[in-house]
Design an enzyme around this catalytic site. Structure first.
Site, PDB file in Angstrom:
ATOM      1  N   GLU A 648       0.856  -1.007   0.193  1.00 17.88           N
ATOM      2  CA  GLU A 648       0.291  -0.247  -0.056  1.00 17.88           C
ATOM      3  C   GLU A 648       1.241   0.976   0.363  1.00 17.88           C
ATOM      4  O   GLU A 648       0.415   2.570  -0.628  1.00 17.88           O
ATOM      5  CB  GLU A 648      -0.834   0.155   1.187  1.00 17.88           C
ATOM      6  CG  GLU A 648      -1.965   1.328   1.293  1.00 17.88           C
ATOM      7  CD  GLU A 648      -3.041   0.991   0.026  1.00 17.88           C
ATOM      8  OE1 GLU A 648      -2.680   1.751  -0.475  1.00 17.88           O
ATOM      9  OE2 GLU A 648      -4.252   0.324   0.512  1.00 17.88           O
ATOM     10  N   GLY A 706      12.929  19.514   2.316  1.00 17.56           N
ATOM     11  CA  GLY A 706      13.283  18.439   2.131  1.00 17.56           C
ATOM     12  C   GLY A 706      12.295  17.299   0.866  1.00 17.56           C
ATOM     13  O   GLY A 706      12.008  16.050   1.465  1.00 17.56           O
ATOM     14  N   GLU A 709      14.264  14.216  -3.747  1.00 12.21           N
ATOM     15  CA  GLU A 709      15.666  13.592  -3.924  1.00 12.21           C
ATOM     16  C   GLU A 709      17.050  13.849  -3.467  1.00 12.21           C
ATOM     17  O   GLU A 709      16.961  15.906  -3.784  1.00 12.21           O
ATOM     18  CB  GLU A 709      15.994  12.484  -4.808  1.00 12.21           C
ATOM     19  CG  GLU A 709      14.549  11.156  -4.933  1.00 12.21           C
ATOM     20  CD  GLU A 709      14.618  10.953  -4.059  1.00 12.21           C
ATOM     21  OE1 GLU A 709      15.693  10.318  -3.562  1.00 12.21           O
ATOM     22  OE2 GLU A 709      13.687  10.523  -3.078  1.00 12.21           O
ATOM     23  N   ASP A 720       9.987   8.194 -10.941  1.00 14.13           N
ATOM     24  CA  ASP A 720       9.105   7.591  -9.618  1.00 14.13           C
ATOM     25  C   ASP A 720       8.103   7.309  -9.718  1.00 14.13           C
ATOM     26  O   ASP A 720       7.565   6.456  -9.390  1.00 14.13           O
ATOM     27  CB  ASP A 720       9.512   8.823  -8.735  1.00 14.13           C
ATOM     28  CG  ASP A 720       9.532   8.191  -7.499  1.00 14.13           C
ATOM     29  OD1 ASP A 720       9.375   7.131  -7.060  1.00 14.13           O
ATOM     30  OD2 ASP A 720       8.511   8.813  -6.844  1.00 14.13           O
ATOM     31  N   LYS A 724       5.174   4.220  -9.814  1.00 15.57           N
ATOM     32  CA  LYS A 724       4.340   3.909  -9.341  1.00 15.57           C
ATOM     33  C   LYS A 724       2.549   3.864  -9.937  1.00 15.57           C
ATOM     34  O   LYS A 724       2.057   3.135 -10.442  1.00 15.57           O
ATOM     35  CB  LYS A 724       3.988   5.327  -8.492  1.00 15.57           C
ATOM     36  CG  LYS A 724       4.623   5.542  -7.764  1.00 15.57           C
ATOM     37  CD  LYS A 724       4.267   7.107  -6.591  1.00 15.57           C
ATOM     38  CE  LYS A 724       4.857   7.064  -5.560  1.00 15.57           C
ATOM     39  NZ  LYS A 724       5.157   8.561  -5.235  1.00 15.57           N
ATOM     40  N   GLY A 838       5.498  12.107   3.562  1.00 19.04           N
ATOM     41  CA  GLY A 838       5.426  12.225   4.383  1.00 19.04           C
ATOM     42  C   GLY A 838       5.383  11.398   5.593  1.00 19.04           C
ATOM     43  O   GLY A 838       4.936   9.980   4.887  1.00 19.04           O
TER      44      GLY A 838
END
Ligand code: ADP
Ligand code: ASP
Ligand code: MG
Length: 855
Positions: A648, A706, A709, A720, A724, A838
């Protein structure tokens, strides 16, 4: 015959061991177990735990004239029984008879002990007479307790149902006579719906010729732990449906849990296997307990008293668990080895026969025999206490041979133990012995003698007593016995997590788990506690079978922050990740889960974990976004062994994206298309640019916060998001390779290979293009978004101008949004929105998957 007996229901036998009758609470619980059942039942009782030891100890001390403590022992025992009685039979009148029986029994004990002090002689008969009251009173109490609980019940004394051939101290039951008397006494009661309660451990001695008919014969004990035997005798005589042995262990275990801490419950054992284990010292069953039911269709269950809903171990005629040629180990300590050796024995017939006939005469039982093929020696093991006697007797037997020097000597070696490795599947598996011996060699254990029974049901061997624990652990590991029955120690009350990677997400997750760690009473019944038993990084690993505490986790975080790895931790070990997984997999983990929170290509490690019986939870996208073949291989591997892969957190962090997909699919809907903004980083960038901020400034802000990457081009490249999208596409049945995913990079060709510092110093050069894109989008009343579009046949990710009225346009900051277009949600797609990045939400998503594995 009354009509009732023609369709007589076979009874259940419930035996309660000492631990299951230890005190008021245990008695209540035992009575409750019996009352909750229906149909005919017979109860067999042990003495409350420790009672037999105290009684026998008193007898021995009295015989040697030690008066001290005898009185207080007797008073304490008397009080123990009276206390239990008062609690389980609240009404005074109802308990009077039983209370008087307790007093009579202890008055008698005091008198007996008094005479032993004078006589200073203790015969086996007297010793048995003294010990017998332990179970007799226990059964009397149980019967009274059942009555008080509203069940019709009757105490039936052991000498009326179990008939033995003697001797005192260790009588053998006479199966035929026992069948007859048990049926005669118990069936009429059962037919009338009465529950007989029988004291275990005892039986009548054989009738003497001059016995008056009707005289009550004295009781002999059946040997320590003999109540198990009483239970199976009753099961046999009455053709029981099941015999349940309620004990303080979760079942028959792969080894004695006091010696091998990761011993596991064996779900099912063949009677012959269980009998072999019992005979070779597995303390959980009386050595002869299974003889009465062998060859009969009467299953015996060793069940956990503490958890009556668990089935424990079934002992029956079935053969299961074929994957385990070896199922369990046991050890008989206190053994001595005798060797009869001599060159003159070669070819002389009858030496072996005479040896064992002589020992039989002496009443010495031999547990292991091996003869060298050169016939120059015979070697066998006997209990240490009997070794001298055996040696003396054999020296007499072979006096002439010794004089003629055909036999050189009869030697004794003491301080040994016999180990038995048992499993019915060994017969069909070559190389078991070799594996046993390799394991022992690796553990540095020397084997003194070996024997394999012709049944191939067991391999037994003799080792130094001091090496028995090490030997058992080594063999237990070699045959992966900690994995039997799913590797659950006590019905699997824990999920054991092995954490691969300890970056930001790993640390957050570890803190969450350690805080909620269900060590001790905090863990509620019915919910499974999660604990982290292993952590792996590039340098090495750490193993803690009890689970890391919050303090442990903090220690590891400071270690990592100090730039060091697990290999440097106080109990850390240097290892490559693959070796770390191999080592951890060998331990007795309960429901082991490998949790991958790295960002590396860990596909091979994931495969290894699946093959070792672990479930897998991923926050790492790489293993699932590899080549089509590698993805298929992972799924096939999981399917083959029934392991699960949950992921998940790979898409939308903690958002229920995959969960929503699964629910739609389960409800019969078909997902046609998934569209989404699944990058928190790019989402932030797009909303900042949308506010009119120059691209360079927006990107620098993202970096400061932040959100990117270390090299922001890794985000800007779209790789990335492409991963997904591929994970989502594969849910829909997309069968392509990663290079078939169309990815639009936000880094212009000329900037892709620049050194990072140069790229960052030249960001402003890109602002103009972005400003142009923005105004083009705005002129159409739209907004810029980086969107993944996924169907079964095509996956594309890139920059789009979305309609100002669409949900995507309303996205803020790092939020993610995924829209499912399905047969049911065709016009208005089903939309899931929320924080898609997060640490806390991602870790929570991972934890949710871990908990999902427990249901
Ligand atoms: P009961 O209360 O029925 O008399 P026991 O105390 O005789 O039960 O038997 C249970 C004990 O046997 C446990 O405490 C356990 O330590 C020991 N034991 C030894 N070997 C095994 C094994 N292979 N499986 C389960 N228990 C074992
Ligand atoms: N009370 C006896 C013993 O401790 C018999 C039994 O518990 O099975 O050996
Ligand atoms: Mg016992």
């Amino acid at each position: 015959m009354p009509a009732a007996s023609q369709k007589r229901q076979p009874p259940e036998i419930h035996k309660f061991g000492g631990a299951s009758l230890a005190d008021v609470a245990a008695f209540r619980h035992a009575i409750d177990i019996v009352c909750k059942r229906t149909g005919p039942r017979v109860v067999v009782c042990s003495a409350p735990s420790g009672v037999t030891d105290v009684l026998l100890g008193m007898a021995k001390r009295a015989r040697s004239g030690q008066e001290n403590g005898l009185q207080s022992d007797s008073v304490a025992l008397r009080r123990r029984y009276q206390t239990i009685l008062q609690a389980i039979v609240p009404t005074k009148t109802a308990r009077r008879a039983t209370s008087e029986a307790i007093d009579r029994s202890f008055d008698e004990l005091d008198a007996l002990v008094g005479s032993l002090l004078v006589l200073k002689e203790l015969t086996p008969r007297t010793s048995d007479f003294i010990a017998a009251r332990g179970e007799r009173l226990s059964a009397l109490l149980f019967a009274a307790g059942l009555e008080a609980a509203g069940e019709k019940s009757r105490y039936v004394d052991a000498v009326d149902v179990v008939i033995t051939d003697g001797p005192y101290g260790g009588a053998s039951p006479n199966l035929m006579l026992t069948d007859m008397s048990a049926r005669k006494q118990l069936r009429p009661l059962l037919d009338r719906g009465i529950l007989p309660v029988v004291p275990g451990f005892l039986g009548a001695v054989p009738a003497a010729d001059d016995d008056d008919p009707g005289v009550v014969r004295p009781a002999a004990t059946l040997g320590r732990g003999g109540t198990d035997l009483t239970a199976t005798l009753m099961g046999r005589a009455l053709g029981a449906r099941e015999v349940m042995l309620w004990k303080d262990v979760p079942g028959m275990l792969t080894a004695d849990p006091r010696v091998v801490p990761n011993a596991r419950v064996i779900p099912q054992l063949h009677v012959r296997e269980a009998a072999e284990l019992a005979y070779f010292g597995a303390k959980v069953l009386h050595p002869r307990a299974l003889i009465p039911v062998s060859g009969r269709n009467i299953p015996v269950f060793v069940r956990p008293f503490a958890d009556p809903s668990a089935v424990g171990t079934e002992i029956s005629g079935r053969q299961t668990l074929d994957r385990y040629p070896v199922k369990a180990l046991s050890a008989m300590p206190g053994q001595a080895l005798l060797t009869v050796a001599g060159s003159g024995m070669l070819g002389v017939p009858g030496i072996a026969a005479r040896t064992f006939a002589a020992l039989f005469d002496e009443g010495i039982s031999v547990s292991l025999i091996s003869q060298s093929s050169s016939e120059q020696s015979i070697c066998f093991s006997v209990p240490e206490g009997a070794a001298k006697r055996a040696q003396k007797r054999l020296a007499e037997e072979f006096r002439e041979e010794l004089v003629r020097e055909d036999i050189d000597s009869v030697d004794i070696k003491t301080g040994l133990a016999t180990l038995a490795v048992v499993g019915i599947g060994m017969a069909g598996h070559p190389g078991i012995a070799a594996r046993v011996f390799r394991a022992l060699a690796d553990a540095g254990v020397n084997i003194v003698a070996i024997a394999q029974g012709s049944s191939e049901l067991n391999i037994s061997f003799v080792v130094a007593a001091s090496a028995t624990a090490a030997a058992q652990r080594a063999i237990h590991d070699a045959f992966q016995l900690a994995k039997i029955g799913g590797g659950a120690a006590t019905g699997g009350d824990h999920v054991d997590v092995v954490l691969l990677g300890f970056g930001q997400i790993g640390r957050t997750l570890a803190e969450m788990i350690a805080k909620g760690n269900g060590k001790g009473p905090g863990a509620r019944k019915g919910t499974k506690a999660v604990r982290i038993v292993g952590v792996i990084d590039r340098t090495g690993f750490l193993f803690d079978p009890d689970g890391l505490s919050a303090r442990d986790v903090n220690g590891l975080i400071s270690l990592k922050e100090g730039g060091r790895g697990f290999a440097d931790a106080p109990s850390g070990r240097v290892a490559r990740p693959a070796d770390a997984i191999a080592t951890l997999a060998k331990h007795a983990l309960s429901q082991p889960v490998l949790v991958d929170v790295t960002a590396a290509d860990t596909t091979e490690l994931i495969k290894q974990a699946l093959a070792a019986g672990m479930d897998v939870v991923l926050a790492n996208k790489r293993p699932l976004s590899g080549s089509r073949d590698s993805h298929a291989e992972l799924n096939a591997l999981a399917a083959k062994s029934g392991q699960r892969i949950l992921f998940e957190a790979t898409v939308g962090a903690g958002l229920p994206i995959l969960d929503t997909y699964k629910k739609l699919a389960e409800s019969g809907d078909k997902v046609l298309r998934i569209e989404g903004c699944v990058s928190g980083t790019l989402g932030f960038l797009m909303t900042e640019i949308g506010k009119g901020r120059p691209f360079s400034e927006a990107l620098r802000r993202a970096m400061e916060k932040g959100f990117t990457e270390p090299d922001p081009r890794d985000d800007l490249s779209g790789a990335d998001v492409g991963r997904k999208a591929l994970i989502l596409g594969r849910l829909l049945g997309f069968e392509g390779d990663p290079d078939e995913v169309q990815v639009e990079s936000l880094v212009p060709e000329a900037y892709r290979k620049l050194p990072l510092t140069e790229f960052l110093s030249r960001l402003e050069e890109l602002d103009k293009d972005w400003a142009a894109r923005l105004s083009a989008a705005k002129s159409k009343g739209g907004a810029l978004r980086y969107v993944a579009t996924v169907t079964k046949n095509r996956i594309a990710v890139g920059l789009r101008t979305v309609d100002g009225a669409s949900p995507f346009a309303g996205l803020k900051g790092t939020d993610n949004q995924i829209a499912f277009t399905t047969n049911r949600y065709k016009e208005n797609p089903l939309v899931v929105t929320g924080p898609g990045a997060g640490l806390a939400v991602t870790a929570a998503g991972v934890l949710n998957d871990i908990l999902g594995l427990t249901s």
